[in-house]
Motif scaffolding. Structure first.
Motif, mmCIF file in Angstrom:
data_model
loop_
_atom_site.group_PDB
_atom_site.id
_atom_site.type_symbol
_atom_site.label_atom_id
_atom_site.label_comp_id
_atom_site.label_asym_id
_atom_site.label_seq_id
_atom_site.Cartn_x
_atom_site.Cartn_y
_atom_site.Cartn_z
ATOM 1 N N GLY A 236 71.769 -19.032 49.925
ATOM 2 C CA GLY A 236 71.814 -17.588 49.777
ATOM 3 C C GLY A 236 72.714 -17.178 48.618
ATOM 4 N N PHE A 254 66.081 -16.434 46.768
ATOM 5 C CA PHE A 254 66.680 -15.985 48.023
ATOM 6 C C PHE A 254 68.106 -15.477 47.818
ATOM 7 C CE2 PHE A 254 63.323 -18.642 50.018
ATOM 8 C CZ PHE A 254 62.821 -17.687 50.910
ATOM 9 N N GLY A 264 65.527 -19.363 55.365
ATOM 10 C CA GLY A 264 64.631 -18.413 54.703
ATOM 11 C C GLY A 264 63.330 -18.384 55.469
ATOM 12 N N ASP A 268 58.112 -15.694 52.283
ATOM 13 C CA ASP A 268 58.808 -15.200 51.095
ATOM 14 C C ASP A 268 58.725 -16.191 49.942
ATOM 15 O OD1 ASP A 268 59.527 -12.731 52.035
ATOM 16 O OD2 ASP A 268 61.491 -13.359 52.779
#
Length: 355
Positions: A236, A254, A264, A268
């Motif tokens: 992250g 991310f 995650g 995405d």
């Protein structure tokens, strides 16, 4: 209003004074001249006491540690990069799935492996440790071993800066975080004057990378794949690879996640369409196994990085805060931007020798 400092000192334990020597058989196997695992360092105090900000808290260190333990491979590499190997009485958190630098393997073989998994208080007490270098989720866990619990047993500690996001808000992550940690460890052990040139060499490599990336406007989208098949674990906004991607001229798909390492989702990944995938090589499957899994995952077949087979492999020690971050960022920049002819400065270790 200033907080009262937490006092980190080692006064309640019976400290051994004699150095532990290697056996002749082990020395023969290593092909090295006899060296002690840990030296008997006379007890010294910081005059005046050393105060450091650790995870936003003022921590006071009264004594210079003599019997240290490190947890996890990146933290152990940081400690050994500084030449403090002779202050170690053991290490933990380095299973066979986490590769330490080949330069350090002979040194590590001379030290007790106190635990290949989590940090264990009873083992630390048995080793008569007076200092522990760890981090949140790098050995320290609420309800288990914490800096506060160690302090109650007379054991000082230092917390890895990147991991502080687990217990406090942070503004950003930077390559400098690992360098600051090494400077603070040097201060705690009273050797900053000797170790500063080594830390400065890393800063010089970082400055060289920034100079070579100056003016770059191309920022490839990157997905950092740590592990997980049903749900991917990735980095992250506050994990060290975020800082490495920024320095290497890339964007983390991310970066909106608010921790250092967390889950995650594959949806995405597909929508954000990374152009490159960074593979963190540790555990099972290994890097090749992770790449093969991604290539065979049908829903990812239209992702640019999958179609173009653009993978970059990074070891666990390179992806977590330590002395190899900058070298890995240089290699990544060289892969992402070959036209810039990025130079890569290899990290040299001198595990047990202060400059």
């Amino acid at each position: 209003m200033p907080q009262e400092p937490v006092v980190m000192q080692a006064t309640g334990l019976n400290r051994r004074c004699a150095p532990v020597l290697l056996t002749a058989a082990l020395l023969a196997a290593c092909g090295k001249a006899p060296e002690p695992q840990a030296i008997a360092v006379p007890a010294r105090q910081h005059q005046p006491p050393l105060n450091l900000s650790v995870c936003g808290q003022n921590v006071r260190y009264d004594h210079i540690p003599r019997r240290a333990v490190t947890h996890d491979v990146n933290i152990t590499e940081s400690f050994l990069y500084l030449g403090l190997g002779r202050r170690l009485v053991g290490y933990s958190g380095i299973p066979s799935s986490k590769e330490i630098s080949p330069q350090l393997k002979p040194w590590l073989q001379r030290l007790p492996d106190l635990s290949s998994q989590g940090m264990n208080l009873e083992v630390l007490l048995g080793a008569e440790a007076d200092f522990v270098f760890g981090g949140w989720s790098y050995g320290f866990r609420q309800g288990a071993v914490t800096p506060e619990r160690l302090a109650s047993h007379g054991i000082a500690s230092y917390v890895l800066s990147e991991s502080c996001i687990r217990v406090q808000k942070r503004e950003r992550i930077a390559l400098d975080d690992a360098l600051l940690d090494m400077e603070n460890i040097s201060r705690i052990f009273g050797v900053l004057q000797q170790t500063q040139p080594r830390i400065d060499r890393l800063r010089a490599s970082q400055s060289r990378l920034r100079q070579q990336m100056k003016g770059n406007r191309t920022l490839p989208r990157v997905f950092v794949y740590d592990s997980g098949q049903e749900i991917p674990v990735t980095v992250g906004h506050f994990g060290m690879p975020q800082a490495m991607l920024e320095e290497a001229g890339a964007t983390n798909i991310f970066s909106d996640l608010t921790q250092n390492w967390q889950r995650g989702n594959w949806e995405d990944v597909i929508e954000r369409d990374p152009e490159w995938i960074v593979i963190i090589d540790y555990g099972q499957p290994d890097a090749l196994g992770k790449i093969e899994f991604l290539l065979q995952k049908k829903e990812l077949e239209a992702v640019s990085a999958i179609r173009n087979r653009r993978f970059f492999v990074m070891s666990y020690a390179e992806a977590t805060p330590g002395p190899r971050n900058i070298e890995a960022a240089q290699r990544l920049a060289a892969a992402l931007h070959p036209e810039r002819k990025i130079s890569v400065q290899r990290v040299e270790f001198s595990a047990g020798e202060l400059p």
